[in-house]
Design a protein around this motif. Structure first.
Motif, PDB file in Angstrom:
ATOM      1  N   TYR A  50       7.842  13.159   5.539  1.00  0.00           N
ATOM      2  CA  TYR A  50       7.290  11.742   5.155  1.00  0.00           C
ATOM      3  C   TYR A  50       7.068  10.985   6.295  1.00  0.00           C
ATOM      4  CZ  TYR A  50       8.932  12.537   0.313  1.00  0.00           C
ATOM      5  OH  TYR A  50       9.127  12.848  -1.054  1.00  0.00           O
TER       6      TYR A  50
ATOM      7  N   ILE B 266      -0.322  12.725   1.902  1.00  0.00           N
ATOM      8  CA  ILE B 266       0.766  12.581   2.890  1.00  0.00           C
ATOM      9  C   ILE B 266       1.636  11.622   2.088  1.00  0.00           C
ATOM     10  CG2 ILE B 266       1.240  11.243   4.844  1.00  0.00           C
ATOM     11  CD1 ILE B 266      -1.974  11.636   5.584  1.00  0.00           C
TER      12      ILE B 266
ATOM     13  N   LYS C 272      -5.139  12.751   0.737  1.00  0.00           N
ATOM     14  CA  LYS C 272      -4.518  14.007   1.558  1.00  0.00           C
ATOM     15  C   LYS C 272      -3.211  14.373   1.305  1.00  0.00           C
ATOM     16  CE  LYS C 272      -7.794  13.557   5.124  1.00  0.00           C
ATOM     17  NZ  LYS C 272      -8.645  14.503   5.295  1.00  0.00           N
TER      18      LYS C 272
ATOM     19  N   GLU D 256       6.557   3.552   5.891  1.00  0.00           N
ATOM     20  CA  GLU D 256       5.540   2.336   5.928  1.00  0.00           C
ATOM     21  C   GLU D 256       6.522   1.161   5.369  1.00  0.00           C
ATOM     22  OE1 GLU D 256       2.008   2.280   6.266  1.00  0.00           O
ATOM     23  OE2 GLU D 256       1.903   4.325   7.088  1.00  0.00           O
TER      24      GLU D 256
ATOM     25  N   VAL E 181       5.075   9.418   1.686  1.00  0.00           N
ATOM     26  CA  VAL E 181       5.252   8.117   2.487  1.00  0.00           C
ATOM     27  C   VAL E 181       6.698   7.631   1.539  1.00  0.00           C
ATOM     28  CG1 VAL E 181       3.935   6.786   0.624  1.00  0.00           C
ATOM     29  CG2 VAL E 181       4.605   5.814   3.009  1.00  0.00           C
TER      30      VAL E 181
ATOM     31  N   SER F 165       0.050  -2.331  -0.866  1.00  0.00           N
ATOM     32  CA  SER F 165       0.464  -1.136  -0.944  1.00  0.00           C
ATOM     33  C   SER F 165       0.781  -0.830  -2.408  1.00  0.00           C
ATOM     34  CB  SER F 165       2.046  -1.337  -0.387  1.00  0.00           C
ATOM     35  OG  SER F 165       2.167  -1.762   0.813  1.00  0.00           O
TER      36      SER F 165
ATOM     37  N   GLU G 123       5.514   9.260  -3.140  1.00  0.00           N
ATOM     38  CA  GLU G 123       5.981   7.857  -2.659  1.00  0.00           C
ATOM     39  C   GLU G 123       7.215   7.284  -3.371  1.00  0.00           C
ATOM     40  OE1 GLU G 123       2.180   6.375  -4.700  1.00  0.00           O
ATOM     41  OE2 GLU G 123       0.973   6.232  -2.770  1.00  0.00           O
TER      42      GLU G 123
ATOM     43  N   ARG H  25      -4.539   8.293   2.224  1.00  0.00           N
ATOM     44  CA  ARG H  25      -3.244   8.840   2.565  1.00  0.00           C
ATOM     45  C   ARG H  25      -2.995   9.486   1.164  1.00  0.00           C
ATOM     46  NH1 ARG H  25       1.070   7.313   0.585  1.00  0.00           N
ATOM     47  NH2 ARG H  25       0.502   5.362  -0.038  1.00  0.00           N
ATOM     48  N   GLN H  26      -3.091   8.812   0.032  1.00  0.00           N
ATOM     49  CA  GLN H  26      -2.943   9.606  -1.330  1.00  0.00           C
ATOM     50  C   GLN H  26      -3.721  10.960  -1.513  1.00  0.00           C
ATOM     51  OE1 GLN H  26      -3.685   5.857  -3.399  1.00  0.00           O
ATOM     52  NE2 GLN H  26      -1.360   5.690  -4.042  1.00  0.00           N
TER      53      GLN H  26
ATOM     54  N   TYR I 278      -6.817   2.999   3.719  1.00  0.00           N
ATOM     55  CA  TYR I 278      -5.764   3.755   4.403  1.00  0.00           C
ATOM     56  C   TYR I 278      -5.005   4.326   3.287  1.00  0.00           C
ATOM     57  CZ  TYR I 278      -1.304   4.815   6.457  1.00  0.00           C
ATOM     58  OH  TYR I 278      -0.169   5.533   6.932  1.00  0.00           O
ATOM     59  N   ASN I 279      -4.587   3.615   2.275  1.00  0.00           N
ATOM     60  CA  ASN I 279      -3.983   3.893   1.264  1.00  0.00           C
ATOM     61  C   ASN I 279      -4.442   5.228   0.442  1.00  0.00           C
ATOM     62  OD1 ASN I 279      -1.173   2.654   1.750  1.00  0.00           O
ATOM     63  ND2 ASN I 279      -2.240   0.679   1.012  1.00  0.00           N
TER      64      ASN I 279
END
Ligand code: ZN
Length: 283
Positions: free
Chosen positions: A261, A78, A76, A264, A80, A270, A231, A73-74, A69-70
């Motif tokens: 954002y 996205i 794409k 999380e 956070v 993480s 991030e 997310r990175q 998932y991380n």
């Protein structure tokens, strides 16, 4: 007379037979019950073993998925933000923070200390991460030696487990990992042992500046709390004196929301925000 004696003997023998029969019956019954119980215990042991294997598999899968998932997310891009709250919980600030987070349907990470432990449960029940910030937070005590640090850490860990059932693996050093309050050699020993025991420490890359004094003006907190990076690990405090942090929180959240954002909680999987890097693993 002889006849009477014969009868008495006969009755006595019958009685003896009956008595020993009963003892035999009780023994057999006892043995059968013992056997059944032992079988049940064996079965239960096997079930426990199976469930533990399943639990380990689920945990491994969970860690893999989080990692994946991380990564996604990175990839794409996205953005956070990890909202973190240190030095609580406190009855005047923490419930208000939890109310705000609930209203916004977002989660945060609470680096608690050994105070107001009955408040830990609400943090966990509402889906936030509870993490270790040391029990006493007294620099000269926790940084006196490696053993002193871990004695304090375990004390808080045990209290958190007792109150919530959660065994936290995420920690934050009082003063951060780059603190100069800990002698260098002691800090290195602590980092080594934390790594060995599966702990991940998290510093921050964005400072709300609420630690710079009490009642730091809301506008200053809102301004300092936004960091324009992909991030963000934002340092805030829910200790007794930090009342303006609570007042600033909604605006801080709104700013991050408006910039796209997501929010999380910090886990061992993480991204690591560390002022002094932690080794990957220790042999
Ligand atoms: Zn602190």
């Amino acid at each position: 007379m002889k006849k009477i004696i014969t009868w008495i003997m006969l009755i006595l023998s019958l009685g003896m037979i009956g008595y020993s029969g009963q003892i035999m019956y009780t023994n057999i019954k006892g043995n059968v019950e013992k056997g059944t119980l032992q079988k049940d215990i064996k079965k239960l042991d096997e079930t426990i073993k199976e469930k533990n294997i399943m639990l380990t598999e689920v945990k491994t899968k969970d860690a893999e998925l989080r990692k994946k998932y991380n990564e996604i997310r990175q990839q794409k891009g996205i953005k956070v933000v990890y909202l973190t709250f240190d030095d609580g919980p406190t009855p005047n600030n923490t419930p208000r923070i939890l109310d705000i987070l609930k209203k916004n349907n977002i989660k945060g990470t609470f680096f608690v200390i050994g105070q107001n432990p009955d408040m830990y449960k609400r943090i966990v029940d509402e889906g936030h991460a509870i993490a270790i910030h040391t029990y006493s937070h007294i620099y000269k005590e926790v940084y006196a030696s490696e053993d002193a640090f871990f004695k304090d850490l375990y004390k808080l860990r045990d209290l958190i487990i007792e109150k919530t059932g959660v065994n936290p693996k995420v920690t934050r050093f009082p003063g951060g990992s780059s603190t100069t309050r800990a002698p260098k050699a002691i800090k290195q020993a602590i980092i080594k042992r934390l790594t060995k025991e599966g702990y991940v420490y998290q510093d921050w890359n964005c400072d709300s500046t609420d630690a710079s004094g009490n009642k730091v003006p809301v506008e200053k907190l809102v301004r300092s709390s936004f960091c324009n990076v992909r991030e963000v690990n934002l340092l805030m405090h829910d200790s007794y004196a930090k009342t303006t942090t609570v007042e600033a929180l909604q605006q801080i959240i709104d700013t991050y929301k408006s910039k796209g954002y997501i929010f999380e909680v910090l886990t061992v999987d993480s991204p690591k925000f560390q002022h002094i890097k932690q080794p990957e693993n220790i042999d």
